[in-house]
Motif scaffolding. Structure first.
Motif, PDB file in Angstrom:
ATOM      1  N   PRO A 347      63.438  91.593  10.304  1.00  0.00           N
ATOM      2  CA  PRO A 347      64.385  92.804  10.404  1.00  0.00           C
ATOM      3  C   PRO A 347      65.374  92.906  11.440  1.00  0.00           C
ATOM      4  O   PRO A 347      65.276  91.190  12.075  1.00  0.00           O
ATOM      5  N   GLU A 348      66.184  93.478  11.253  1.00  0.00           N
ATOM      6  CA  GLU A 348      67.563  92.734  11.953  1.00  0.00           C
ATOM      7  C   GLU A 348      67.139  93.744  13.322  1.00  0.00           C
ATOM      8  O   GLU A 348      66.738  94.726  14.135  1.00  0.00           O
ATOM      9  N   TRP A 349      67.822  92.843  14.613  1.00  0.00           N
ATOM     10  CA  TRP A 349      67.550  92.824  15.653  1.00  0.00           C
ATOM     11  C   TRP A 349      68.772  93.138  16.690  1.00  0.00           C
ATOM     12  O   TRP A 349      70.107  91.892  16.353  1.00  0.00           O
ATOM     13  N   SER A 350      69.247  94.484  17.314  1.00  0.00           N
ATOM     14  CA  SER A 350      70.507  93.958  17.966  1.00  0.00           C
ATOM     15  C   SER A 350      70.726  93.235  19.033  1.00  0.00           C
ATOM     16  O   SER A 350      69.720  93.210  19.569  1.00  0.00           O
ATOM     17  N   LYS A 351      72.309  93.080  19.090  1.00  0.00           N
ATOM     18  CA  LYS A 351      72.245  91.739  20.413  1.00  0.00           C
ATOM     19  C   LYS A 351      72.095  92.343  21.994  1.00  0.00           C
ATOM     20  O   LYS A 351      72.606  93.637  21.676  1.00  0.00           O
ATOM     21  N   GLN A 352      71.347  92.395  22.769  1.00  0.00           N
ATOM     22  CA  GLN A 352      71.507  92.544  23.857  1.00  0.00           C
ATOM     23  C   GLN A 352      71.746  91.983  25.259  1.00  0.00           C
ATOM     24  O   GLN A 352      71.347  90.881  25.366  1.00  0.00           O
ATOM     25  N   PRO A 353      72.136  92.124  26.226  1.00  0.00           N
ATOM     26  CA  PRO A 353      73.090  91.952  27.330  1.00  0.00           C
ATOM     27  C   PRO A 353      71.295  90.686  27.958  1.00  0.00           C
ATOM     28  O   PRO A 353      70.773  91.246  28.077  1.00  0.00           O
ATOM     29  N   GLY A 354      72.141  89.628  27.393  1.00  0.00           N
ATOM     30  CA  GLY A 354      71.257  88.414  28.621  1.00  0.00           C
ATOM     31  C   GLY A 354      69.781  88.753  27.751  1.00  0.00           C
ATOM     32  O   GLY A 354      69.154  87.508  28.111  1.00  0.00           O
ATOM     33  N   LEU A 355      69.903  89.277  26.654  1.00  0.00           N
ATOM     34  CA  LEU A 355      68.537  88.846  26.115  1.00  0.00           C
ATOM     35  C   LEU A 355      68.133  87.726  24.545  1.00  0.00           C
ATOM     36  O   LEU A 355      69.777  88.010  24.166  1.00  0.00           O
ATOM     37  N   PHE A 356      67.571  87.037  24.954  1.00  0.00           N
ATOM     38  CA  PHE A 356      67.890  85.495  24.171  1.00  0.00           C
ATOM     39  C   PHE A 356      67.041  85.346  23.332  1.00  0.00           C
ATOM     40  O   PHE A 356      66.037  86.057  22.908  1.00  0.00           O
ATOM     41  N   VAL A 357      67.078  84.319  22.193  1.00  0.00           N
ATOM     42  CA  VAL A 357      65.940  84.577  20.530  1.00  0.00           C
ATOM     43  C   VAL A 357      66.226  83.458  20.477  1.00  0.00           C
ATOM     44  O   VAL A 357      67.339  82.666  20.589  1.00  0.00           O
ATOM     45  N   VAL A 358      65.120  83.027  20.469  1.00  0.00           N
ATOM     46  CA  VAL A 358      64.761  81.463  19.993  1.00  0.00           C
ATOM     47  C   VAL A 358      63.768  81.052  18.534  1.00  0.00           C
ATOM     48  O   VAL A 358      62.799  82.236  18.421  1.00  0.00           O
ATOM     49  N   HIS A 359      64.025  80.754  17.665  1.00  0.00           N
ATOM     50  CA  HIS A 359      63.504  80.441  16.216  1.00  0.00           C
ATOM     51  C   HIS A 359      62.365  79.303  16.413  1.00  0.00           C
ATOM     52  O   HIS A 359      62.911  78.362  17.538  1.00  0.00           O
ATOM     53  N   ALA A 360      61.541  79.512  15.468  1.00  0.00           N
ATOM     54  CA  ALA A 360      60.048  78.758  15.971  1.00  0.00           C
ATOM     55  C   ALA A 360      60.095  78.518  13.746  1.00  0.00           C
ATOM     56  O   ALA A 360      60.374  77.084  13.902  1.00  0.00           O
ATOM     57  N   GLY A 361      59.822  79.060  13.647  1.00  0.00           N
ATOM     58  CA  GLY A 361      59.696  79.483  12.263  1.00  0.00           C
ATOM     59  C   GLY A 361      60.494  80.153  11.514  1.00  0.00           C
ATOM     60  O   GLY A 361      59.572  81.244  10.223  1.00  0.00           O
ATOM     61  N   THR A 362      61.486  80.071  10.963  1.00  0.00           N
ATOM     62  CA  THR A 362      62.818  81.028  10.303  1.00  0.00           C
ATOM     63  C   THR A 362      63.397  79.985   9.434  1.00  0.00           C
ATOM     64  O   THR A 362      63.537  78.710   9.541  1.00  0.00           O
ATOM     65  N   LYS A 363      63.359  80.401   7.678  1.00  0.00           N
ATOM     66  CA  LYS A 363      64.713  79.698   7.440  1.00  0.00           C
ATOM     67  C   LYS A 363      65.944  80.671   7.054  1.00  0.00           C
ATOM     68  O   LYS A 363      65.203  81.972   7.387  1.00  0.00           O
ATOM     69  N   LYS A 364      66.308  80.547   6.127  1.00  0.00           N
ATOM     70  CA  LYS A 364      67.504  81.615   5.609  1.00  0.00           C
ATOM     71  C   LYS A 364      67.361  81.420   4.110  1.00  0.00           C
ATOM     72  O   LYS A 364      67.601  80.789   3.760  1.00  0.00           O
ATOM     73  N   ALA A 365      67.494  82.423   3.542  1.00  0.00           N
ATOM     74  CA  ALA A 365      67.286  82.726   1.886  1.00  0.00           C
ATOM     75  C   ALA A 365      67.882  83.723   1.935  1.00  0.00           C
ATOM     76  O   ALA A 365      68.476  85.510   2.584  1.00  0.00           O
ATOM     77  N   ASP A 366      69.558  83.883   1.344  1.00  0.00           N
ATOM     78  CA  ASP A 366      70.466  84.715   1.119  1.00  0.00           C
ATOM     79  C   ASP A 366      71.697  84.950   2.286  1.00  0.00           C
ATOM     80  O   ASP A 366      71.417  86.603   2.130  1.00  0.00           O
ATOM     81  N   GLN A 367      71.754  84.745   2.842  1.00  0.00           N
ATOM     82  CA  GLN A 367      72.086  85.018   4.263  1.00  0.00           C
ATOM     83  C   GLN A 367      70.911  85.918   5.328  1.00  0.00           C
ATOM     84  O   GLN A 367      71.730  85.955   6.197  1.00  0.00           O
ATOM     85  N   THR A 368      70.139  86.331   5.284  1.00  0.00           N
ATOM     86  CA  THR A 368      69.137  86.827   5.711  1.00  0.00           C
ATOM     87  C   THR A 368      68.201  85.880   6.093  1.00  0.00           C
ATOM     88  O   THR A 368      68.170  84.837   5.615  1.00  0.00           O
ATOM     89  N   TYR A 369      67.056  86.125   7.459  1.00  0.00           N
ATOM     90  CA  TYR A 369      66.283  85.210   8.052  1.00  0.00           C
ATOM     91  C   TYR A 369      65.144  86.196   7.293  1.00  0.00           C
ATOM     92  O   TYR A 369      64.902  87.001   7.010  1.00  0.00           O
ATOM     93  N   VAL A 370      64.478  84.702   6.999  1.00  0.00           N
ATOM     94  CA  VAL A 370      62.765  85.187   7.189  1.00  0.00           C
ATOM     95  C   VAL A 370      62.183  84.076   7.211  1.00  0.00           C
ATOM     96  O   VAL A 370      61.720  83.016   8.011  1.00  0.00           O
ATOM     97  N   SER A 371      61.020  85.150   7.476  1.00  0.00           N
ATOM     98  CA  SER A 371      59.857  83.487   8.459  1.00  0.00           C
ATOM     99  C   SER A 371      59.181  82.875   7.141  1.00  0.00           C
ATOM    100  O   SER A 371      58.958  82.306   6.296  1.00  0.00           O
ATOM    101  N   ASP A 372      59.094  81.865   8.243  1.00  0.00           N
ATOM    102  CA  ASP A 372      58.637  80.405   7.874  1.00  0.00           C
ATOM    103  C   ASP A 372      56.902  79.896   8.827  1.00  0.00           C
ATOM    104  O   ASP A 372      57.388  78.241   8.229  1.00  0.00           O
ATOM    105  N   GLY A 373      56.766  80.639   9.063  1.00  0.00           N
ATOM    106  CA  GLY A 373      55.741  79.770   9.870  1.00  0.00           C
ATOM    107  C   GLY A 373      54.809  80.619  10.722  1.00  0.00           C
ATOM    108  O   GLY A 373      55.256  81.752  10.131  1.00  0.00           O
ATOM    109  N   GLY A 374      53.800  80.453  11.444  1.00  0.00           N
ATOM    110  CA  GLY A 374      52.713  81.291  12.445  1.00  0.00           C
ATOM    111  C   GLY A 374      53.917  81.741  13.230  1.00  0.00           C
ATOM    112  O   GLY A 374      53.251  82.886  13.956  1.00  0.00           O
TER     113      GLY A 374
END
Ligand code: AMP
Ligand code: GLY
Length: 425
Positions: A347-374
């Motif tokens: 799902p899309e999330w909005s950027k919020q001040p101070g919030l950081f997002v770290v990816h572990a199991g994702t990949k990009k498909a057609d410009q959107t992120y999809v899950s790629d791991g546990g």
């Protein structure tokens, strides 16, 4: 300077983010990296374990410093390969990484140098292990000697469970070569925390403590996972216990490894348990913890590249830590740590001040992120106190509530918030 980070998980994304903040860094490469890192790094399609290709890439691309994230390449000798090629690299050699690669070796070092840990015996013979278990009684802990992707530890509540674990490990070779030997050790009671340090030989520069949450479900129920969330610092540790752990565990271990001819350079991770007799070691790792890194690095004020250069040159990096708290909660694929779907759009999330997002199991498909791991993502925040950090992270995570394909724990850090509120009252 150009930095290469080896690895593809959340820990490595966090390292990439921290290196990218450094004013000295002109370029960050990640091998192989993940989709989320592409904002801050160029991902190179070379696997962590292809040492020759990694060395060749570093040489051809003019990489100045390489940082190794995961344990497998360290135990395979990736650092040795970089050193032989005359390249600057931060991480332990294959010999030094044995402190993580063999639990029996780690226990021998601890015994010889009086580093506080659970009593134990090591066994290759199942009958002898079972006799020891019957003599000691339950609860008791059975551990595969080698790397088992976090699954090689059985905390047995009954002697029957312990005996079953012995059979699985020694006779059925559940973890292959990694379980041809086992350690059977005393069960320790207390809160767990992780204490990591930058180390070069006898020089040890400790970080703030962190606590991770290994069980899959709320209330610490369910199977063990790679980690469902973490927070730092693990504040219910007294200053005295912290000093004790630095002196008697980290410093003592670093100097023991020098004496044993396995001098350690890199990140030494002590998994500790706060017993009624003080902190004791549960395990050593030869690398940054995951997800501890994601909540410890945001509290580091220093330029990470400069810290690494200083430590390698035997200069005190003068570590400085924010007087704040950091919390991180993992979003996992439904079914993890068992089987799960891949390729589910996030799902899309909005950027919020101070919030950081770290990816572990994702990949990009057609410009959107999809899950790629546990473990898919970690949402994190640094704030003046843990309660605020957690409130904001949990608020942001509600975008996942409507999805049956993902889950996260809503109680990460809550016990620490409750106990600190009690202290204030
Ligand atoms: P490890 O993979 O060594 O981190 O162990 C996994 C988990 O098993 C730890 O996080 C602890 O919760 C538990 N554990 C390991 N050793 C002991 C011990 N001696 N006493 C109690 N719990 C332990
Ligand atoms: N969080 C535990 C580990 O990295 O081994």
């Amino acid at each position: 300077m150009k930095v290469l980070v080896i690895g593809r998980g959340g820990r490595e994304h966090s390292l990439v983010q921290k290196f990218a903040e450094s004013p000295q860094v002109t370029k960050v490469y990640a091998a192989p990296g993940n989709a989320g890192m592409e904002e801050d790094a160029e991902c190179v399609p070379v696997s962590e374990t292809s040492h020759g290709e990694l060395v060749a890439f570093a040489q051809e691309s003019g990489v100045d410093v390489t940082f190794v994230g995961p344990e497998n390449p360290l135990l395979d000798g990736v650092v040795d390969a970089f050193k032989e090629a005359g390249l600057l690299v931060f991480g332990p050699t294959q010999e030094a990484a044995l402190i993580e690669g063999s639990k029996h070796y780690a226990k021998q070092v601890m015994k010889k140098y009086s580093i506080p840990t659970a009593d134990y015996e090591a066994f290759k013979n199942a009958e002898e292990a079972k006799a020891y278990i019957q003599k000691k009684g339950a609860p008791i802990v059975v551990k595969a000697d080698g790397l088992a992707a976090g699954k090689g530890v059985v905390v047995a509540e009954t002697t029957d469970q312990a005996v079953e674990a012995v059979d699985e490990m020694l006779l059925d070779r559940r973890f292959g070569e990694a379980s041809k030997e086992i350690v059977v050790e005393e069960f320790l009671q207390g809160e767990e925390f992780s204490l990591m340090a930058f180390v070069n030989g006898e020089s040890v520069y400790p970080m703030v403590t962190a606590r991770d949450h290994k069980r899959a479900y709320e209330g610490d129920e369910g199977p063990n996972t790679g980690g469902m969330g973490a927070f730092a610092p693990a504040h219910d540790l007294s200053e005295g216990d912290y000093e004790f752990a630095v002196e008697n565990i980290l410093n003592q271990t670093a100097s023991a490894l020098v004496k044993e001819g396995r001098s350690f350079t890199g990140i030494l991770y002590a998994g500790l348990i706060q017993t009624s007799e003080g902190p004791k070691v549960i395990e050593f790792n030869a690398r940054f913890g995951d997800p501890e890194t994601q909540v410890v690095l945001p509290l580091l004020e220093n330029d990470l590249l400069q810290v690494i250069l200083d430590v390698l040159d035997d200069r005190d990096p003068r570590l400085a830590w924010k007087d704040q708290a950091c919390a991180g909660v993992v979003v996992a694929s439904a079914g993890y740590p068992g089987s799960y779907k891949k390729g589910v759009p996030l799902p899309e999330w909005s950027k919020q001040p101070g919030l950081f997002v770290v990816h572990a199991g994702t990949k990009k498909a057609d410009q959107t992120y999809v899950s790629d791991g546990g473990r898919v993502l970690l949402f994190g925040k640094t704030a003046d106190n843990l309660e605020t950090a957690l409130r904001d992270v949990n608020q942001a995570l509600t975008v996942f509530d409507a999805s049956e394909d993902f889950f996260y724990r809503k109680d990460i850090g809550q016990s620490a918030v409750v106990s600190s509120n009690k202290n204030i009252e």
